[in-house]
Design a protein around this motif. Structure first.
Motif, mmCIF file in Angstrom:
data_model
loop_
_atom_site.group_PDB
_atom_site.id
_atom_site.type_symbol
_atom_site.label_atom_id
_atom_site.label_comp_id
_atom_site.label_asym_id
_atom_site.label_seq_id
_atom_site.Cartn_x
_atom_site.Cartn_y
_atom_site.Cartn_z
ATOM 1 N N THR A 132 -2.831 96.506 63.527
ATOM 2 C CA THR A 132 -3.663 95.754 62.580
ATOM 3 C C THR A 132 -5.111 96.238 62.588
ATOM 4 O O THR A 132 -5.921 95.744 61.806
ATOM 5 C CB THR A 132 -3.644 94.250 62.919
ATOM 6 O OG1 THR A 132 -4.310 94.026 64.185
ATOM 7 C CG2 THR A 132 -2.222 93.721 62.988
ATOM 8 N N PHE A 133 -5.439 97.187 63.449
ATOM 9 C CA PHE A 133 -6.817 97.651 63.606
ATOM 10 C C PHE A 133 -7.152 98.741 62.587
ATOM 11 O O PHE A 133 -6.276 99.501 62.155
ATOM 12 C CB PHE A 133 -7.037 98.220 65.015
ATOM 13 C CG PHE A 133 -7.174 97.181 66.098
ATOM 14 C CD1 PHE A 133 -6.809 95.864 65.886
ATOM 15 C CD2 PHE A 133 -7.674 97.531 67.340
ATOM 16 C CE1 PHE A 133 -6.943 94.910 66.882
ATOM 17 C CE2 PHE A 133 -7.814 96.599 68.345
ATOM 18 C CZ PHE A 133 -7.449 95.281 68.119
ATOM 19 N N SER A 134 -8.427 98.829 62.251
ATOM 20 C CA SER A 134 -8.919 99.950 61.449
ATOM 21 C C SER A 134 -8.935 101.220 62.304
ATOM 22 O O SER A 134 -8.806 101.150 63.541
ATOM 23 C CB SER A 134 -10.336 99.662 60.953
ATOM 24 O OG SER A 134 -11.242 99.637 62.058
ATOM 25 N N GLY A 135 -9.111 102.366 61.656
ATOM 26 C CA GLY A 135 -9.157 103.629 62.389
ATOM 27 C C GLY A 135 -10.264 103.652 63.431
ATOM 28 O O GLY A 135 -10.066 104.128 64.555
ATOM 29 N N GLY A 136 -11.433 103.099 63.077
ATOM 30 C CA GLY A 136 -12.547 103.082 64.011
ATOM 31 C C GLY A 136 -12.285 102.191 65.212
ATOM 32 O O GLY A 136 -12.641 102.523 66.344
#
Length: 311
Positions: A132-136
């Protein structure tokens, strides 16, 4: 902390690292700067013990990577280019997993995970799944995994590739603080500004060799009177710009067909700009603008290799 001595690595007949030597002092932040394919990641993989080297020696705190790999790996934290996390597990569970891999007890791992989540700024997302996390955010947890066993040497291989500016800035500030707190850092990148911001000393890498080594000021001094003129024109078709190389005080010319620009390394001569524009006018090319760049690591790389850092 680290000594790399005349290290060589080939894949078949292709020599990708050839006679690389450098050292890193305890508490120092050292940068390896070079374009993609220069040999940075291969060098890092050998330092980490992930690839064998054919010649030379690598020592970490006096321990040979070749002869004592298990002892060496306990002293280093590795942040690879690729995300080394389990996407269906939560952030904290990923950190706990890597902590146990490094030999921490369950109690030690839980305490350290709280500290690391604070360091990477994701304490509020501890129980959320990585998928569920963004790439960053994934890259920040990736860094956290490398910090779980409190390594003496943190090795980071292009940790900001493909992420948003906010995450990139957070990572840079995190690395800066870790180094300020005493951690030794090796940071590889093809982004000049990142290496300039983070690193005490810099090795410029190209085609498997270190072509320049020193502090930023020392490296820029290698340009002597060299500057870079960027010429914006309406067309670079027909290779007319090759004539620029015959002008006195012009060292190198690099064309960018996508942007219709020419990067021209020159000696700082009073008539050099007018000579360059005259050459363009004779070729019936319209000069839209020009700018002068003061010496920096990118212009040094251009002068040494005839190519842009980001080619």
């Amino acid at each position: 902390m680290l000594e790399v001595k005349e290290v060589k690595k080939s894949f078949g007949k292709n020599v990708v690292v050839e006679g690389v030597s450098f050292s890193v002092k305890k508490g120092e932040s050292f940068g390896l700067l070079g374009p993609n394919g220069a040999g940075k990641s291969t060098t890092i993989a050998m330092i980490c013990g992930l690839l064998p080297y054919e010649a030379g020696e690598i020592l970490i705190n006096g321990l040979s990577v070749r002869r004592e790999p298990r002892k060496v790996k306990k002293k280093i934290g590795i942040v690879p280019q690729e995300i080394a996390l389990y996407p269906t597990m939560s952030a904290v569970d990923n950190l706990l997993f890597w902590a146990r891999m490094y030999g921490l007890t369950r109690v030690q791992a839980k305490k350290r995970a709280e500290v690391v989540l604070e360091i990477v700024g994701l304490r509020d997302r501890a129980k959320h799944k990585i998928e569920t996390f963004s790439g960053g955010m994934k890259r920040r947890i990736n860094i956290g995994a490398a910090l779980m066993h409190e390594p003496e040497l943190l090795i980071m291989d292009e940790p900001t590739v493909g992420i948003d500016p906010q995450s990139r800035n957070h990572i840079l500030e995190t690395v800066k603080k870790l180094n300020a707190d005493g951690m030794t850092v090796i940071y590889t990148s093809h982004y000049m500004e990142e290496v300039e911001y983070l690193c005490d000393r810099i090795g410029i890498v190209d085609e498997g060799k270190i072509i320049a080594l020193g502090r930023k000021g020392e490296l820029c001094d290698l340009l002597t009177d060299g500057i870079v003129i960027i010429l914006h024109v309406d067309s670079i078709e027909g290779n007319w710009f090759k004539e620029l190389e015959h002008i006195a005080n012009v060292d190198k010319v690099v064309a960018n067909s996508e942007k219709n620009t020419l990067e021209i390394v020159v000696n700082n001569h009073p008539n050099i700009v007018s000579d360059i524009i005259s050459c363009a006018v004779k070729a019936n090319v319209k000069v839209l603008a020009f700018e002068r760049k003061e010496p920096n690591l990118e212009s040094l790389f251009l002068q040494l290799t005839g190519r842009s850092l980001r080619d």
